[in-house]
Design a protein around this motif. Structure first.
Motif, mmCIF file in Angstrom:
data_model
loop_
_atom_site.group_PDB
_atom_site.id
_atom_site.type_symbol
_atom_site.label_atom_id
_atom_site.label_comp_id
_atom_site.label_asym_id
_atom_site.label_seq_id
_atom_site.Cartn_x
_atom_site.Cartn_y
_atom_site.Cartn_z
ATOM 1 N N VAL A 90 0.849 -1.194 0.000
ATOM 2 C CA VAL A 90 0.000 0.000 0.000
ATOM 3 C C VAL A 90 0.883 1.241 0.000
ATOM 4 C CG1 VAL A 90 -2.116 -0.877 1.060
ATOM 5 C CG2 VAL A 90 -0.209 -0.174 2.505
ATOM 6 N N CYS A 91 0.371 2.291 -0.613
ATOM 7 C CA CYS A 91 1.093 3.559 -0.666
ATOM 8 C C CYS A 91 1.211 4.128 0.742
ATOM 9 C CB CYS A 91 0.336 4.529 -1.569
ATOM 10 S SG CYS A 91 1.056 6.178 -1.590
ATOM 11 N N HIS A 92 2.402 4.602 1.104
ATOM 12 C CA HIS A 92 2.637 5.134 2.451
ATOM 13 C C HIS A 92 1.889 6.426 2.700
ATOM 14 C CE1 HIS A 92 6.403 2.890 3.962
ATOM 15 N NE2 HIS A 92 5.614 2.098 3.286
ATOM 16 N N LEU A 93 1.543 7.115 1.635
ATOM 17 C CA LEU A 93 0.891 8.406 1.819
ATOM 18 C C LEU A 93 -0.631 8.298 1.737
ATOM 19 C CD1 LEU A 93 3.289 10.820 -0.066
ATOM 20 C CD2 LEU A 93 2.909 10.630 2.386
ATOM 21 N N CYS A 94 -1.120 7.730 0.644
ATOM 22 C CA CYS A 94 -2.575 7.725 0.461
ATOM 23 C C CYS A 94 -3.211 6.388 0.861
ATOM 24 C CB CYS A 94 -2.934 8.083 -0.980
ATOM 25 S SG CYS A 94 -2.452 6.828 -2.172
ATOM 26 N N ARG A 95 -2.370 5.395 1.186
ATOM 27 C CA ARG A 95 -2.860 4.094 1.657
ATOM 28 C C ARG A 95 -3.615 3.309 0.600
ATOM 29 N NH1 ARG A 95 0.271 2.858 5.606
ATOM 30 N NH2 ARG A 95 0.962 4.828 6.424
ATOM 31 N N TYR A 111 5.446 4.310 -2.647
ATOM 32 C CA TYR A 111 4.408 5.264 -3.028
ATOM 33 C C TYR A 111 3.775 4.904 -4.354
ATOM 34 C CZ TYR A 111 7.068 7.827 0.428
ATOM 35 O OH TYR A 111 7.726 8.177 1.564
ATOM 36 N N CYS A 112 2.511 5.239 -4.479
ATOM 37 C CA CYS A 112 1.855 5.065 -5.766
ATOM 38 C C CYS A 112 2.376 6.153 -6.717
ATOM 39 C CB CYS A 112 0.338 5.163 -5.605
ATOM 40 S SG CYS A 112 -0.257 6.803 -5.191
ATOM 41 N N GLY A 113 2.055 6.014 -7.989
ATOM 42 C CA GLY A 113 2.563 6.948 -8.985
ATOM 43 C C GLY A 113 2.220 8.394 -8.671
ATOM 44 N N GLY A 114 0.984 8.623 -8.270
ATOM 45 C CA GLY A 114 0.538 9.987 -7.994
ATOM 46 C C GLY A 114 1.293 10.617 -6.843
ATOM 47 N N CYS A 115 1.441 9.873 -5.730
ATOM 48 C CA CYS A 115 2.134 10.410 -4.559
ATOM 49 C C CYS A 115 3.619 10.597 -4.836
ATOM 50 C CB CYS A 115 1.939 9.493 -3.357
ATOM 51 S SG CYS A 115 0.241 9.487 -2.758
ATOM 52 N N ARG A 116 4.208 9.695 -5.630
ATOM 53 C CA ARG A 116 5.631 9.808 -5.919
ATOM 54 C C ARG A 116 5.893 11.065 -6.744
ATOM 55 N NH1 ARG A 116 6.248 5.237 -8.129
ATOM 56 N NH2 ARG A 116 6.558 5.995 -10.224
HETATM 57 ZN ZN LIG Z 1 -0.328 7.295 -2.928
#
Ligand SMILES: [Zn+2]
Length: 123
Positions: A90-95, A111-116
């Motif tokens: 899971v993405c560390h920021l948006c989960r 991180y997912c693409g968007g958060c990265r």
């Molecule tokens: Zn994310």
């Protein structure tokens, strides 16, 4: 009362088979990076016929390689720890769950693409 997010295995839609493949990738990557760091640490500046500037440049390259290898190694070990705790994928920021095709390329991704992209833009 029951928080469904804390129940049951990995929150991402990863099958046990997917996880096994990703774990094998991570273990291989860890082995590779450890070996790389060992070799970099073992490399001695050769004084035989070498220009001092060249030797310094090679030492700098080795230092950069070692720094990036240590960074990847830390990420890989963190990913293995998350996997052991069932928090992997899971993405560390948006989960949000990280897409499997992304994890297959970068199994240690946090991180997912968007958060990265958001984080890169901050720098
Ligand atoms: Zn994310």
């Amino acid at each position: 009362m029951v928080n469904h997010q804390t129940l049951g295995g990995p929150p991402a839609a990863l099958s046990p088979e997917d996880l096994a493949v990703l774990r094998a990738d991570l273990l291989e990557q860890r082995l590779f990076r450890r070996e790389q760091l060992r070799q970099l640490a073992a490399a001695r500046p050769s004084r035989v016929g070498g220009q001092r500037r060249e030797a310094a440049a090679r030492a700098e390259v080795r230092a950069k390689l070692a720094a990036s290898a240590r960074m990847v190694l830390a990420d890989v070990e963190a990913a293995l720890a998350r996997m052991a705790e069932g928090r992997y994928g899971v993405c560390h920021l948006c989960r949000r769950p990280l897409p499997l095709e992304h994890l297959r390329i970068v199994p240690q991704a946090r991180y997912c693409g968007g958060c990265r992209r958001g984080r890169d833009a901050e720098r």
